[in-house]
Structures are given as structure tokens and as C-alpha cells.
Design a protein around this motif. Structure first.
Motif, mmCIF file in Angstrom:
data_model
loop_
_atom_site.group_PDB
_atom_site.id
_atom_site.type_symbol
_atom_site.label_atom_id
_atom_site.label_comp_id
_atom_site.label_asym_id
_atom_site.label_seq_id
_atom_site.Cartn_x
_atom_site.Cartn_y
_atom_site.Cartn_z
ATOM 1 N N TYR A 1 -27.358 -9.564 -56.230
ATOM 2 C CA TYR A 1 -28.229 -10.681 -56.571
ATOM 3 C C TYR A 1 -27.373 -11.949 -56.629
ATOM 4 O O TYR A 1 -26.268 -11.942 -57.183
ATOM 5 C CB TYR A 1 -28.906 -10.459 -57.922
ATOM 6 N N TRP B 1 -28.500 -8.064 -63.373
ATOM 7 C CA TRP B 1 -29.758 -8.782 -63.110
ATOM 8 C C TRP B 1 -30.897 -8.224 -63.972
ATOM 9 O O TRP B 1 -31.673 -8.967 -64.574
ATOM 10 C CB TRP B 1 -30.091 -8.686 -61.632
ATOM 11 N N ASN C 1 -36.492 -14.272 -50.520
ATOM 12 C CA ASN C 1 -36.874 -12.927 -50.945
ATOM 13 C C ASN C 1 -37.935 -12.339 -50.025
ATOM 14 O O ASN C 1 -37.935 -11.145 -49.734
ATOM 15 C CB ASN C 1 -37.386 -12.963 -52.384
ATOM 16 N N ARG D 1 -32.341 -11.608 -53.988
ATOM 17 C CA ARG D 1 -31.726 -10.366 -53.541
ATOM 18 C C ARG D 1 -30.981 -10.584 -52.227
ATOM 19 O O ARG D 1 -31.479 -11.250 -51.325
ATOM 20 C CB ARG D 1 -32.783 -9.290 -53.330
ATOM 21 N N GLU E 1 -27.085 -5.307 -59.726
ATOM 22 C CA GLU E 1 -28.464 -5.059 -60.166
ATOM 23 C C GLU E 1 -28.516 -4.750 -61.654
ATOM 24 O O GLU E 1 -29.452 -5.161 -62.346
ATOM 25 C CB GLU E 1 -29.052 -3.879 -59.382
#
Length: 933
Positions: free
Chosen positions: A853, A826, A874, A837, A823
Motif C-alpha cells: 500500500y 494498512w 485502485n 494498493r 497490508e
């Protein structure tokens, strides 16, 4: 006459004195250069770290425009009514002073008058609406009863139309005249309402439009200090030095006139930044046309301490007969002497703590509160008033008329409306009875509580019970349950408001409040001696804390440092002439260096007296070294020892490195936020079994060449090769602001290059199976530098965040993916990449769950089907995490329809299907524990 020989003999005979003098003069000159000043700054910061921590005053409260406030209220900057409402609430909860570290140099935008829209307009509309309906009814009734002759109907209708048109025009004028509010005026009135609010007067002419002149004239006449004695013109000299450093002309830039004219005072927010980018000192006064602006928090300090006058003499600013800040209530007066440096700047006694620590607030500098806490309190109050309106709207009657609740709620509403009118009068200056107003507000909320607990709802329930008994209709039972539930909500809302209000009162009562932007997106950050990123609003809190607690740092003039250095160098020279033993000289040299450091440190730590350390300390150290080296040169025995000594420490293979940068010989590294990228080939052992070792090396070299070039294209650094794996990182040694994005670009390009390479190698028959690469990327704090031994070192990275990148590469196996990023990575890349995700996972060796991710492509290059897959995936993950597993199964199944080859969709579809079949565990969590590396 051999003059050179005599000079040589003189030099040899007075070696120690000459060396000491040369060293002293060298460091004296070096101390005046940029590198010398930077070194001195570092030594000063070391002293700050050694001395006992400064005591925090408990009255300081930082009212933050933080991430929570920005998330809930909206992106900064806000319309000025929000801060106006904050000030109004702050006075009610006991805030003593409010200092704005926000510059208002231009007019704000007009805003919607929420009070009118929410309260006044509905009442006006209902009045006009009811009046017109009644007018029409009376007219129709009159026609029906033939009270109006037929011949007069047209005339009466025309009169009625004219009246209705007049009333609608009046309503329209009311709307256009009241729906928009001048937020600058509202904020200005709120400043006056609060009473002790301070704005900014920038000490540089950064705003030169025509509107500035009236504000400058007002500030000069009303807000600048004239009780300053500066007979030697030192403040003017120091201000001129600051303007030269900033390349600015003389002038000031106050907040706009409507605001500055309502403030209790103002000060300049300008800060002094040392050559190394660190904030250590500040000017306290800035002269303009014979009057003086105080620093942003120094202005309210002057108002608090009320000195008879301020006198600048030498390196001191004397507050004559000021109130004792240790106990303001007693009214005891004394002279307060504020020490300054040679440029007339005040040294801030910084707290060692970081600005804010959300996990452990006790580790934060001072007390903090989010501005949203005030906004939330206002919202809760509006909810209470809405609840009263809902209660009156019930309109429950018996044979005697409305039940008593209706009159009580209407009375409360009427009282609240009167309070609003009262508040408007206080804001526009037509009323000044603030204390009575606040007492009446307290009475209102006390009465509100009595209303909720006074049994008025019980009367409703009893009435419904009688109605049901008389009619037998069960709807009254349902109505009773509904109203009882509503009253439970009303009581809960009141309790929530009371808790919020009491929390504000507990934090704000008697507080010196500093308001500023501290959100993570703000650029209003700076370096202090302890932290590289410290919200600048905290600078003002530290200044206030230093002065009001009288924890001053006293810098001695620079000549005292030079005098100390000269004396110490002379003592070293005398000692070295009398000490024949090398070991004894070394012992004395070490002792004198330690003594110098300890002496200056003790002065600072115990008495907060600062003597510049650079010249004394380094002069003593280098005098010892230089005398020792020169004695070696003049002695063959010492020359031999010197050669042996250097041979022990240096070798021929590091000479070039020494010439380029001697510091590179040092082991160790620095902690730096960078991005690590790990790759590995899927089923490499299978490939190695199907080709000869020589051919395997040939294939691997081709593969590594292509992949390594892609890393280097993105300015990455290749750490090492581990068989078929590549370990690389981005952001060191070359600083890269976009290191995370570059790592992800490299990963995407690797997968694209892999396809081309596979086509070529398979077509030529060089490989029996395609080469497929798994990639893991993580961004975080890693130690980077030379690691190893004195004889063998490697420029590499290490740390938990490095390990996480390696783990992510392996986690690809669990999801059938090729590029996994954390994360932190990302979030650094913005919207450059198309990704989705996955789980939050707890990988082996790292306890904190990591949000995964999966990057699929560069967003601008992604196909429509790929974008559709990501959107559906997602959406499916949202349902999965919200435990809507049936919805998740449908959505994951749609993903497999979009791309049947997408393994991640298949894995999640089968996982959810299995859970629905076997049952959802009671302790189910969306965090997945990985048991394999």
C-alpha cells in the motif's frame, strides 16, 4: 548481663534453623499477596504445559458465528430467526444438544417473514389477481353478449367494484398480518422444536427491568436444580465470595421469558478470572432462593448424567449414582467425585491447542463448523424449490394436455408445501410427530432425486423433436438445448445440496454443540494458561471435556503446600548443619530444589494432583541461598569470596539500572506485535560527492534531528542510525494500541517536513540538490528487548517482520513512491490515511507475498486531485488483477492525466502496454518477485 550478645550467639549457633524458619514465614506471607499469587499462577501454568495433553471428546462441536458467517450473513448481532433456522436444521442433521453462549436479556427486533414473502404471498397474489381478471372478463363477455341489460350494467358494476375492493382488502390484511414475524416467538418455537437447547441464566443481577421478574420466577420453578445437598453452606459461601470479587449484589438474570420458557435448561455463563487475567477455574453451581443454577455446560451435563443428587462436601462435589460418561448407552451408574479448590471452584483441564487453526484444523481445540454451513444448506434448499417452480412454469403441453413432468413437479411442490405446514405445526406445538416429519422430508428429497433422474426431461426433448419434425421450426432445437442446460443445473444444485446436507450430518450427528461468537471483531476473548487470545466459547467446551472425560485436576488444600515447605526447610537446615563443605552444600541445595520441583511436577503430570509450588520451591531455594550468604558474612574467608563473586557479576556502570529494575540486566527479549519504520535518503551518495565531509555531517545532523523529532512526537523509539537511514519502531517499550497509525503519521509528517527543510537548505545554498526520503513500514510480531553481550547490550528489534519493513523501504525505488506499508500495517490504520494498493510482491529473503500500500497523505488533509488519483488508480488495479488489461491501460492512462508526475501510474501504464504488445504469459501472476534489496 549481655543479652544482645547471648541473642547473637544463639543466632550464630542456630543459624540454619533460624534462616529456614524466616524464609518459610517470608514466603508463606508472600504467597498471600498479589505478586505471590501471580507467581503461583505462573508455576501452575508451567505444570499444565508439562503434563500430558488432555484427551478430546469427539462429541464436542463448536458451532461458530465466525468471520465467514458474519461476512455472508451480515454484521453481528443477527435477527434471531437465523439462529432459529440453525436449530431447526441442527435437529434434522442429528445434533444432540445445543448450548448457547449468547445472552438474550432483552427482546429482539421483529423481522420479515421470508417464508410468507417468498411462498405464500405470491400464491395469494396470483389467486386474487387471476380471480379479478376472470371476473372482469366474465363481466365484459356478458355485456358483449347482452346477457346483462343495459339498465343493470351500473348496478352490476357497483357490485363488482365492491367485491374487488373486498378481495383487495383481504389481501392487504393478509400482507400486514403475515409479512412481519415475531422473531423472538419464532426462536422460542425453534428452541422447543430442537428439544435439547440450553440458554443462559446470568448469576448476577445485570438485568433488573420489570420484564425480568417473570423470567426469574419461571427459571426458579422449572430450570434450577433442587437435588443439591450442601449442609455446610459451602456453595452459598463460595458464591458470596464471587459476588464480592465482582462487586455485585445477589440475583440472577435469565434470558427473556419467551425464550427461557422454551429451553430444555439453562446455565450461567459467568467465568472466574484470576488476578493475572487468566481463566483457569470456574464455579459449577450458583445458589438462588434455595435452588441452584448449573454452569452453562454443567446444566446439560447434569441432564445427561442424571445423578440422583449432588452433594457438596469439603473440596468435592459428588454426583451420586450418575450415569457413567464413558459409556452412557449401557446405563451403568456410579458416583462421580468432582474435585474443587478451597474456594469451591473447579479447575479446567485445558487443551494445549489454540482455539482454531484455519490452516491446520487438526491443531484446533475440538471440532468446528461455521453457522453459515447451516444457512447455506437452507439457501440451497430454497434454490431446489425455486427450481421446481421454474420447471412447472414451462407449461409445455401436447394434444393430451401437460406433459407428465408438470404433474410430477407440481406433486413435489405440493408435498413440500405440506411439509412446510407440518413444520409450522411442530413449531407452534400443535403437532409432535417429529420423527415422521423428518422421515417425510427425507422421502421428499429422495423423490426429488428420482424426478431429476426419471426421464421427465427426456419426454420434453422428444416432444420438441416431434414438434420440430412436424413444423420444421428450428426454435425447438434451441429450446431443447436451453432446457437440457437448465436440468443439468437443477441436478448440480441437488447434488450440491445433498453434499452440504451430508457434510452437516457427518459433523453434527450425536454432537454436543456449543454456539457462540468467534469472529475476529468479537471482544468475547480471554486468556487461558496457554494462549493470550482464546475465544471464550471454547472455555465451555474445555469444561465439558474435563468433566465428561473425568480428567479432573485435584487441588490439595493450601496447608499441604505449607506443611511440605516447612518440612523441606527443616531438612535443609539439618543438612546444612552437618555439611561443612561449601561445594557439598551447593550440591545439596541444587538437589533439594530439583527434587521439590520434580516431586510436585510428578504428582501433577502422572496423577493430576496439584500442590501449590510457590512456597515449597522458593523456600528451599532461598533457604540454601540465605544460609550460604550468612555463613559467608560470619566468615572472613567467605566474605572475601562473596565480594569476589559479586565483582564477577556486577560492574559500576550498571548500578543505576539494578536499582531501577534489576531485570533489565538480562539479555533477551519478548515477542510483541509492533510497527517498524525504516527510512533512507534517495541518491545520498550523489549528495555526498558534491559537498565536503564536514558539511555533509552538518546537513545530515539537521536532517536527522528533524526526522527523529517527528518519530519521538508519535512516541516512537529510535533504534539506530545507519548513515543517512533511521531505524525506528512504535509500540515498545511503551505499549501503544495505535502503533501502526502513529508510524504512518510520522511518515507523512516526515515527507511534509522534508519539503520545508529542502526549501530552507536550498535557499541558504547549503545543499546542491533536494533531500528525498523513502520510507518502509511493516506491522507484525517482532522480538524486542536487550540484545548483545553481558558487557554491551542494545535495546533493539529483530525478526522477519523487521526485515520486511527494511525491504519495503527499498521497494519504493521500483514504483517511484515514497511511503510503502504492508497490508498488516494498512489494516491496522482504518481509514485514517489516503492510500492505494500496488502489487503483491515477494521481496528478497521473504517467501510470502506481501500486499503493498502506498500512503499519500492523511485522508482528512488530502486534496481533491489526490483523492481522484487514488480512486482511479485502485480501479485500474482491480482491472489489472482481473486480467482486464485493456481496461487497465485506459485507467492507468487516466491516472497519468490526473497527475503526470505520478511515477507509479506511469510504471503500471507502461507495464500493461508492454504486456499487451508482447503478449500475456500463460503463467502470468500478479505477484511480483523483487530481485534487489
Amino acid at each position: 548481663m549481655n543479652t544482645s550478645g547471648k541473642i547473637g550467639d544463639f543466632f550464630k549457633n542456630n543459624l540454619e534453623y533460624v534462616a529456614a524458619l524466616l524464609v518459610f514465614l517470608f514466603f508463606l506471607g508472600l504467597s498471600l499477596t498479589g505478586p505471590g499469587k501471580t507467581t503461583e499462577f505462573g508455576l501452575y501454568d508451567t505444570l499444565l504445559g508439562i503434563k500430558p495433553a488432555a484427551t478430546e471428546r469427539t462429541d464436542i462441536l463448536l458451532v461458530n458465528i465466525d468471520d465467514l458467517a458474519i461476512e455472508e450473513i451480515g454484521a453481528w448481532p443477527w435477527s434471531r430467526d437465523i439462529l432459529a433456522d440453525t436449530l431447526i436444521r441442527l435437529r434434522e442433521v442429528g445434533g444432540k444438544r445445543a448450548v448457547f453462549d449468547i445472552e438474550y436479556l432483552s427482546p429482539g427486533q421483529t423481522g420479515v417473514n421470508r417464508s410468507y414473502v417468498k411462498t405464500d404471498f405470491p400464491a395469494e397474489y396470483e389467486g386474487v389477481h387471476g380471480e379479478i381478471l376472470q371476473y372482469l372478463k366474465d363481466f365484459s363477455d356478458a355485456i358483449a353478449a347482452k346477457s346483462i341489460p343495459v339498465t343493470a350494467v351500473s348496478e352490476v358494476g357497483t357490485e363488482m367494484s365492491a367485491y374487488i375492493d373486498q378481495r383487495m382488502n383481504e389481501l392487504s390484511l393478509s400482507i400486514t398480518g403475515n409479512i412481519f414475524r415475531d422473531n423472538d416467538l419464532y426462536f422460542a418455537n425453534a428452541l422447543r422444536y430442537f428439544g435439547h437447547a440450553y440458554l443462559t441464566i446470568n448469576s448476577l443481577p445485570i438485568n433488573t427491568n420489570d420484564d425480568t421478574k417473570p423470567a426469574v420466577e419461571y427459571a426458579r420453578a422449572h430450570l434450577m436444580h433442587t437435588n443439591v445437598e450442601d449442609t455446610d453452606g459451602l456453595i452459598i459461601r463460595d458464591n458470596a465470595q464471587f459476588r464480592r470479587e465482582e462487586s455485585q449484589q445477589k440475583g440472577i438474570s435469565p434470558a427473556i421469558l419467551p425464550l427461557i420458557s422454551r429451553a430444555a435448561g439453562a446455565g450461567f455463563p459467568n467465568v472466574i478470572i484470576d488476578n493475572d487475567g487468566v481463566r483457569r477455574r470456574i464455579e459449577l453451581l450458583s445458589e438462588y432462593e434455595g435452588a441452584y443454577i448449573g454452569q452453562l455446560v454443567f446444566s446439560p451435563i447434569i441432564d445427561i448424567l442424571q445423578p440422583e443428587k449432588m452433594v457438596r462436601k469439603g473440596q468435592r462435589l459428588l454426583l451420586v449414582q450418575a450415569l457413567d460418561p464413558a459409556d452412557l448407552e449401557k446405563g451403568i451408574r456410579k458416583d462421580i467425585s468432582i474435585p474443587l479448590d478451597e474456594k469451591g471452584r473447579f479447575l479446567v483441564n485445558w487443551l494445549k491447542k489454540n482455539f482454531a487453526d484455519s490452516e491446520k484444523p487438526e491443531n484446533s481445540s475440538f471440532r468446528h463448523i461455521s453457522i453459515y454451513a447451516f444457512k447455506r444448506c437452507d439457501e440451497m434448499e430454497e434454490k431446489l424449490v425455486d427450481n421446481l417452480k421454474s420447471i412447472t412454469a414451462l407449461s409445455i403441453q401436447n394434444s393430451e394436455g401437460y406433459l407428465s413432468y408438470h404433474e410430477a413437479a407440481s406433486w413435489l411442490l405440493s408435498g413440500y408445501q405440506e411439509l412446510q405446514v407440518w413444520k409450522a405445526g411442530l413449531l407452534d406445538g400443535t403437532r409432535t410427530d417429529f420423527d415422521q416429519y423428518l422421515d417425510s422430508r427425507k422421502d421428499f428429497f429422495d423423490n426429488y432425486a428420482q424426478f431429476l433422474d426419471g426421464g421427465f426431461d427426456t419426454e420434453i426433448y422428444n416432444t420438441f423433436a416431434r414438434f420440430q419434425e412436424m413444423t420444421g421450426d428450428t426454435k425447438y432445437e434451441k429450446m431443447t438445448e436451453s432446457i437440457r442446460g437448465n436440468f443439468d443445473i437443477y441436478r448440480s444444485d441437488y447434488k450440491a445440496y445433498l453434499d452440504q446436507f451430508n457434510t452437516l450430518a457427518e459433523k453434527c450427528a450425536g454432537s454436543f454443540c456449543i454456539l457462540g461468537n468467534t469472529g475476529t471483531a468479537t471482544t468475547d476473548l480471554g486468556k487461558n494458561p496457554f494462549h493470550k487470545a482464546y475465544a471464550n466459547v471454547g472455555t465451555h467446551a474445555n469444561i465439558y471435556n474435563t468433566i465428561m472425560s473425568e480428567q479432573f485436576i485435584t487441588p490439595l488444600p493450601r496447608w499441604t503446600s505449607w506443611a511440605l515447605a516447612f518440612v523441606l526447610c527443616l531438612l535443609c537446615a539439618v543438612a546444612f548443619r552437618r555439611i561443612p563443605s561449601l561445594k557439598a552444600r551447593i550440591a545439596y541445595g541444587v538437589f533439594s530444589s530439583i527434587f521439590t520441583f520434580a516431586f510436585i511436577t510428578a504428582l501433577f503430570a502422572f496423577f493430576r494432583i496439584y500442590v501449590e509450588m510457590f512456597v515449597p520451591l522458593l523456600s528451599v531455594v532461598l533457604t540454601f541461598i540465605l544460609v550460604s550468604i550468612l555463613k559467608f558474612i560470619f566468615s572472613e574467608q567467605e566474605k572475601s569470596f562473596l565480594r569476589k563473586a559479586f565483582t564477577m557479576y556486577l560492574s559500576s556502570d550498571v548500578v543505576n539500572e539494578i536499582v531501577a529494575d534489576p531485570s533489565k540486566l538480562k539479555l533477551g527479549g519478548q515477542e510483541k506485535k509492533i510497527t517498524a519504520l525504516f527510512t533512507d535518503i534517495k541518491s545520498f551518495s550523489t549528495l555526498s560527492e558534491q559537498v565536503s565531509p564536514e558539511h555533509l555531517v552538518h546537513i545530515l545532523n539537521k536532517y536527522l534531528t528533524v526526522m527523529s523529532d517527528l518519530v519521538l512526537e508519535q512516541k516512537g523509539t529510535i533504534d539506530k542510525y545507519i548513515g543517512d537511514a533511521i531505524v525506528s519502531f512504535f509500540g515498545a517499550p511503551l505499549d501503544l494500541a495505535d502503533h501502526a497509525s502513529r508510524a504512518c503519521f510520522a511518515a507523512v509528517r516526515m515527507k511534509q517536513a522534508e519539503e520545508k527543510l529542502n526549501r530552507e537548505l536550498i535557499a541558504s545554498g547549503e545543499i546542491p540538490m533536494p533531500i528525498l526520503t523513502r520510507i518502509g513500514i511493516n506491522t507484525g510480531a517482532m522480538v524486542v528487548g536487550n540484545m548483545g553481550t553481558d558487557n554491551k547490550m542494545n535495546y533493539t528489534i529483530m525478526g522477519n517482520d523487521v526485515n520486511l519493513a527494511a525491504r519495503l523501504e527499498g521497494v519504493n525505488k521500483q514504483y517511484g513512491t515514497w511511503i510503502l506499508v504492508s497490508e498488516s500495517t494498512w489494516n491496522e490504520t482504518g481509514a485514517l490515511f489516503l492510500g492505494r494498493r500496488l502489487d503483491r510482491v515477494r521481496v528478497v529473503g521473504i517467501d510470502t507475498p506481501v500486499q503493498l500500500y502506498n500512503i499519500l497523505a492523511v485522508r482528512s488533509e488530502a486534496s481533491g486531485r489526490m483523492v481522484q488519483l487514488v480512486d482511479r488508480f485502485n480501479e485500474a488495479m482491480d482491472a489489472y488483477r482481473e486480467k482486464r488489461f485493456k481496461d487497465a491501460l485506459i485507467l492507468f492512462s487516466k491516472c497519468t492525466e490526473t497527475d503526470p508526475d505520478d511515477q507509479a501510474s506511469v510504471i503500471f501504464r507502461d507495464r500493461v502496454r508492454g504486456m499487451l504488445k508482447t503478449g500475456i504469459p500463460a503463467d502470468w501472476s500478479d505477484v511480483v518477485n523483487m530481485t534487489n534489496k
